[in-house]
Design a protein around this motif. Sequence first.
Motif: not given
Length: 145
Positions: A122-138
């Motif tokens: 998931v971190h790799e997907l975040e780094g590539a811009g496919h996924v965004q994290a929302r603290h405390g939400v998901g």
Amino acid sequence: MTNPSPRGTYLTISEALRARIAEGAYPDGLPSEAEIGREFGVARTTVRRALRTLEETGDVTTVAGVGRQTGSGAQMAPYKRIMTDLLERIRTGDLPAGAQLPSEAELAETYGVARGTVRRAVHELEGAGHVQARHGVGRFVSPTS
């Protein structure tokens, strides 16, 4: 091992393993270093030298999280398999833009891996811009994916 010599033993082991690979004896990957060492009655450093020889000739590849694989049994690292699957789900619309990804615990259960493996994917997907994290939400699929 019969008549082991102090020099070149690793070459004898690598040749024996190469012959077995050619015969198809290791479709699911090579045994562990410890198992090979016990079989041939040598130290782990000797086994590592033999395996390095096989890697240099392309007979064996090391896959993180999987182990040493032969050309015919090469597998993808577990975190990459998860990334590939999630990207495919995003591309097909199974996970549309804005959709929340399953939790780390759910993904770990689904793929039969540790949460750290899921976290890396998931971190790799975040780094590539496919996924965004929302603290405390998901984590959510990026609108630009």
